[in-house]
Design a protein around this motif. Structure first.
Motif, PDB file in Angstrom:
ATOM      1  N   ALA A  97       0.811  -1.365  -0.204  1.00  0.00           N
ATOM      2  CA  ALA A  97      -0.174  -0.035   0.039  1.00  0.00           C
ATOM      3  C   ALA A  97       0.795   1.127   0.127  1.00  0.00           C
ATOM      4  O   ALA A  97       0.400   2.341  -0.661  1.00  0.00           O
ATOM      5  N   PHE A  98       1.883   1.187   0.574  1.00  0.00           N
ATOM      6  CA  PHE A  98       2.757   2.105   0.835  1.00  0.00           C
ATOM      7  C   PHE A  98       3.728   2.485  -0.254  1.00  0.00           C
ATOM      8  O   PHE A  98       3.935   3.749  -1.010  1.00  0.00           O
ATOM      9  N   TYR A  99       4.403   1.314  -1.015  1.00  0.00           N
ATOM     10  CA  TYR A  99       5.255   1.449  -2.055  1.00  0.00           C
ATOM     11  C   TYR A  99       4.940   1.154  -3.431  1.00  0.00           C
ATOM     12  O   TYR A  99       5.430   1.768  -4.504  1.00  0.00           O
ATOM     13  N   ALA A 100       3.576   0.641  -3.361  1.00  0.00           N
ATOM     14  CA  ALA A 100       3.005   0.550  -5.026  1.00  0.00           C
ATOM     15  C   ALA A 100       1.599   0.653  -4.694  1.00  0.00           C
ATOM     16  O   ALA A 100       0.714  -0.517  -4.720  1.00  0.00           O
ATOM     17  N   PRO A 101       0.891   1.740  -4.167  1.00  0.00           N
ATOM     18  CA  PRO A 101      -0.627   1.719  -3.968  1.00  0.00           C
ATOM     19  C   PRO A 101      -1.149   1.613  -5.312  1.00  0.00           C
ATOM     20  O   PRO A 101      -2.453   1.013  -5.202  1.00  0.00           O
ATOM     21  N   ASN A 102      -0.823   1.837  -6.518  1.00  0.00           N
ATOM     22  CA  ASN A 102      -1.634   1.536  -7.393  1.00  0.00           C
ATOM     23  C   ASN A 102      -1.297   0.159  -8.121  1.00  0.00           C
ATOM     24  O   ASN A 102      -2.122  -0.090  -9.334  1.00  0.00           O
ATOM     25  N   GLU A 103      -0.811  -0.611  -7.485  1.00  0.00           N
ATOM     26  CA  GLU A 103      -0.759  -2.126  -8.132  1.00  0.00           C
ATOM     27  C   GLU A 103      -1.527  -3.095  -7.608  1.00  0.00           C
ATOM     28  O   GLU A 103      -1.387  -3.169  -6.351  1.00  0.00           O
ATOM     29  N   GLN A 104      -2.264  -3.716  -8.255  1.00  0.00           N
ATOM     30  CA  GLN A 104      -3.192  -4.608  -7.910  1.00  0.00           C
ATOM     31  C   GLN A 104      -2.969  -5.882  -8.618  1.00  0.00           C
ATOM     32  O   GLN A 104      -3.189  -6.062  -9.614  1.00  0.00           O
ATOM     33  N   CYS A 105      -2.612  -7.053  -7.935  1.00  0.00           N
ATOM     34  CA  CYS A 105      -2.362  -8.341  -8.378  1.00  0.00           C
ATOM     35  C   CYS A 105      -3.090  -9.565  -7.929  1.00  0.00           C
ATOM     36  O   CYS A 105      -2.990  -9.672  -6.805  1.00  0.00           O
ATOM     37  N   SER A 106      -3.551 -10.395  -8.643  1.00  0.00           N
ATOM     38  CA  SER A 106      -4.263 -11.526  -8.072  1.00  0.00           C
ATOM     39  C   SER A 106      -3.223 -12.466  -8.060  1.00  0.00           C
ATOM     40  O   SER A 106      -2.124 -12.564  -8.404  1.00  0.00           O
ATOM     41  N   PRO A 107      -3.390 -13.604  -6.934  1.00  0.00           N
ATOM     42  CA  PRO A 107      -2.324 -14.607  -6.558  1.00  0.00           C
ATOM     43  C   PRO A 107      -1.996 -15.320  -7.563  1.00  0.00           C
ATOM     44  O   PRO A 107      -2.984 -15.826  -8.308  1.00  0.00           O
ATOM     45  N   SER A 108      -0.942 -15.722  -7.846  1.00  0.00           N
ATOM     46  CA  SER A 108      -0.583 -16.801  -8.697  1.00  0.00           C
ATOM     47  C   SER A 108      -0.250 -18.361  -8.063  1.00  0.00           C
ATOM     48  O   SER A 108      -0.201 -19.023  -8.619  1.00  0.00           O
ATOM     49  N   ARG A 109      -0.234 -18.338  -6.608  1.00  0.00           N
ATOM     50  CA  ARG A 109      -0.240 -19.513  -6.063  1.00  0.00           C
ATOM     51  C   ARG A 109      -1.076 -19.327  -4.742  1.00  0.00           C
ATOM     52  O   ARG A 109      -1.340 -18.350  -4.068  1.00  0.00           O
ATOM     53  N   LEU A 110      -1.631 -20.476  -4.599  1.00  0.00           N
ATOM     54  CA  LEU A 110      -2.497 -20.857  -3.198  1.00  0.00           C
ATOM     55  C   LEU A 110      -1.856 -21.653  -1.998  1.00  0.00           C
ATOM     56  O   LEU A 110      -1.263 -22.651  -2.634  1.00  0.00           O
ATOM     57  N   ILE A 111      -2.051 -21.599  -0.967  1.00  0.00           N
ATOM     58  CA  ILE A 111      -1.612 -22.534  -0.045  1.00  0.00           C
ATOM     59  C   ILE A 111      -2.921 -23.045   0.473  1.00  0.00           C
ATOM     60  O   ILE A 111      -3.815 -22.247   0.995  1.00  0.00           O
ATOM     61  N   VAL A 112      -3.026 -24.257   0.324  1.00  0.00           N
ATOM     62  CA  VAL A 112      -4.262 -25.171   0.824  1.00  0.00           C
ATOM     63  C   VAL A 112      -4.190 -26.084   1.984  1.00  0.00           C
ATOM     64  O   VAL A 112      -3.009 -26.823   1.703  1.00  0.00           O
ATOM     65  N   LYS A 113      -4.742 -25.943   2.802  1.00  0.00           N
ATOM     66  CA  LYS A 113      -4.835 -27.261   3.852  1.00  0.00           C
ATOM     67  C   LYS A 113      -5.624 -28.239   3.589  1.00  0.00           C
ATOM     68  O   LYS A 113      -7.065 -27.929   3.199  1.00  0.00           O
ATOM     69  N   ILE A 114      -5.275 -29.386   3.450  1.00  0.00           N
ATOM     70  CA  ILE A 114      -6.040 -30.592   2.981  1.00  0.00           C
ATOM     71  C   ILE A 114      -6.361 -31.274   4.283  1.00  0.00           C
ATOM     72  O   ILE A 114      -5.520 -31.744   5.034  1.00  0.00           O
ATOM     73  N   ASN A 115      -7.549 -31.867   4.099  1.00  0.00           N
ATOM     74  CA  ASN A 115      -8.010 -32.641   5.298  1.00  0.00           C
ATOM     75  C   ASN A 115      -7.786 -34.277   5.064  1.00  0.00           C
ATOM     76  O   ASN A 115      -7.725 -34.777   6.087  1.00  0.00           O
ATOM     77  N   ASP A 116      -7.633 -34.485   3.852  1.00  0.00           N
ATOM     78  CA  ASP A 116      -7.348 -35.893   3.522  1.00  0.00           C
ATOM     79  C   ASP A 116      -6.694 -36.083   2.272  1.00  0.00           C
ATOM     80  O   ASP A 116      -7.057 -35.999   1.228  1.00  0.00           O
ATOM     81  N   PRO A 117      -5.224 -36.070   2.460  1.00  0.00           N
ATOM     82  CA  PRO A 117      -4.453 -36.004   1.431  1.00  0.00           C
ATOM     83  C   PRO A 117      -4.396 -37.255   0.461  1.00  0.00           C
ATOM     84  O   PRO A 117      -4.161 -37.179  -0.806  1.00  0.00           O
ATOM     85  N   THR A 118      -5.157 -38.433   0.835  1.00  0.00           N
ATOM     86  CA  THR A 118      -5.195 -39.713   0.088  1.00  0.00           C
ATOM     87  C   THR A 118      -6.663 -39.341  -0.667  1.00  0.00           C
ATOM     88  O   THR A 118      -6.749 -40.543  -1.436  1.00  0.00           O
TER      89      THR A 118
END
Length: 401
Positions: A219-240
């Protein structure tokens, strides 16, 4: 028994016993080294990351040649994030937020500059970082920024700069030795911060900062830049859950495969160690055959004299004992030298492992010693029984070699 020893010395074939000794030493060393190396190397692939729990995965889009979904952005829209959250195998989803400004970093250790480079920051919601919140806090006005670095950074330093320039190696317990100066530019502002490194991560290949700092700095150094996330971190309840892999494949997503690669590495490592130990066992069995052949030849050459000793009152056990002591002494000498050789080789490769992985904890050498003793007992028992059986045949006049 002295008479038997005199007979034994008359027909000992030094080349035959040397052949047994070196073949058995080679085979025993291979078996013990393979076992010890496997025990030492597996913890590196099975240890969990210090700052990310094992039920978290990193989700991103497949972009590149061969992708059936073309022409799309590599970022996640709000609708796509909501779709991931709605899946039954997902407990929680967080966005990776990237810095939209310029960051120059200078890293020094003990006053020696290690590198000077342009970097970028990323952050994830604090709940996804497995670290004390008291260490993972930042508020406006703070000069120190908590940072988690990729472990590859410290590996490059330990293997490159530390060795070539006689600098101290760095582990997580010695992060205070690292001086990390950060110069941030953007929106007409230019400021200097100090990076407070709180540890290293195996699963993250980016410089992680607290979400509070990322929100403020963007917000301070790039207030005009808005970018969607290129990666998500996901908590999985059942990896199998099989729906997980189907969902990822259907939507053209990709996941961080570190854990999967580690499992594959361990599997092939087990296979390789098994093959090496099998070769060692085969060599040991061949050396056992050479020893028994040598002992049988000794017994056969002295058959008539040994028979006379039996006739004048020596028991089969007394006649067999010198041969049994000889095999025991040879096997024991082989074990001692093999353990010394394994210890020397292990000392060398442990130096490499502790350099690459500063937090690596050296395991015990005792299980290898126990395995060697077990193999010694097994081989010696077979030796004793075979020699006793051969002497008994002479005593009963039951056949020849």
């Amino acid at each position: 028994m002295s008479l038997v020893w005199k007979l034994l010395r008359q027909h000992i074939s030094i080349p035959q016993f040397l052949g047994f000794f070196f073949a058995n030493l080679f085979g025993m060393s291979i078996v013990l080294l393979g076992f010890q190396f496997y025990r030492d190397i597996v913890p590196i692939f099975t240890s969990e990351d210090s700052f990310m729990k094992s039920d978290f995965i990193i989700l991103e889009k497949k972009i590149g040649a061969g992708n059936t979904i073309s022409g799309r952005s590599n970022t996640f829209s709000a609708a796509e994030v909501d779709d991931v959250k709605s899946q039954t195998f997902v407990d929680e989803v967080g966005n990776f937020t990237s810095s939209e400004y310029k960051v120059d970093a200078v890293m020094s250790v003990s006053g020696t500059k290690v590198f000077n480079s342009e970097l970028f920051f990323e952050s994830v919601p604090d709940g996804f970082v497995d670290v004390s919140l008291s260490d993972w806090q930042w508020k406006e006005g703070d000069h120190d920024i908590p940072i988690i670095l990729p472990r590859s950074y410290i590996m490059m330093y330990n293997l490159g700069f530390a060795q070539s320039r006689s600098l101290p190696k760095i582990s997580e317990g010695l992060v205070g030795m690292i001086d990390f100066n950060l110069f941030i530019h953007g929106n007409g502002h230019e400021d200097n911060f100090h990076g407070k490194i709180i540890g290293f991560s195996n699963r993250l290949n980016t410089i992680l900062v607290p979400q509070s700092f990322m929100d403020w700095s963007n917000a301070f150094y790039a207030p005009n830049e808005q970018c969607s996330p290129s990666r998500l971190i996901v908590k999985i309840n059942d990896p199998t859950n099989e729906n997980l892999s189907k969902y990822i494949e259907t939507n053209g997503y990709d996941i961080d495969k570190d854990n999967l690669n580690a499992e594959k590495t361990i599997y092939f490592l087990k296979l390789l160690v098994l093959m090496v130990m099998t070769v060692g066992l085969v060599i040991s069995l061949l050396s056992f055959y050479i020893l028994m052949l040598s002992i049988y030849l000794l017994v056969q050459k002295n058959a008539s004299k040994l028979e006379n000793l039996l006739l004048i009152g020596y028991s089969p056990g007394q006649v067999a004992r010198p041969y049994q002591w000889l095999t025991l002494a040879l096997n024991l000498l082989v074990l001692i030298i093999a353990l010394i050789l394994v210890w020397i080789v292990r000392r060398y490769y442990l130096g490499v492992l502790t350099t690459m992985f500063p937090e690596y904890e050296i395991g015990s050498f005792m299980p290898t010693v126990v395995l060697g003793i077990v193999l010694l007992i097994i081989v010696t028992v077979f030796n004793q029984l075979a020699i006793r059986r051969k002497i008994s045949k002479i005593w009963r006049h039951e056949g020849n070699f």
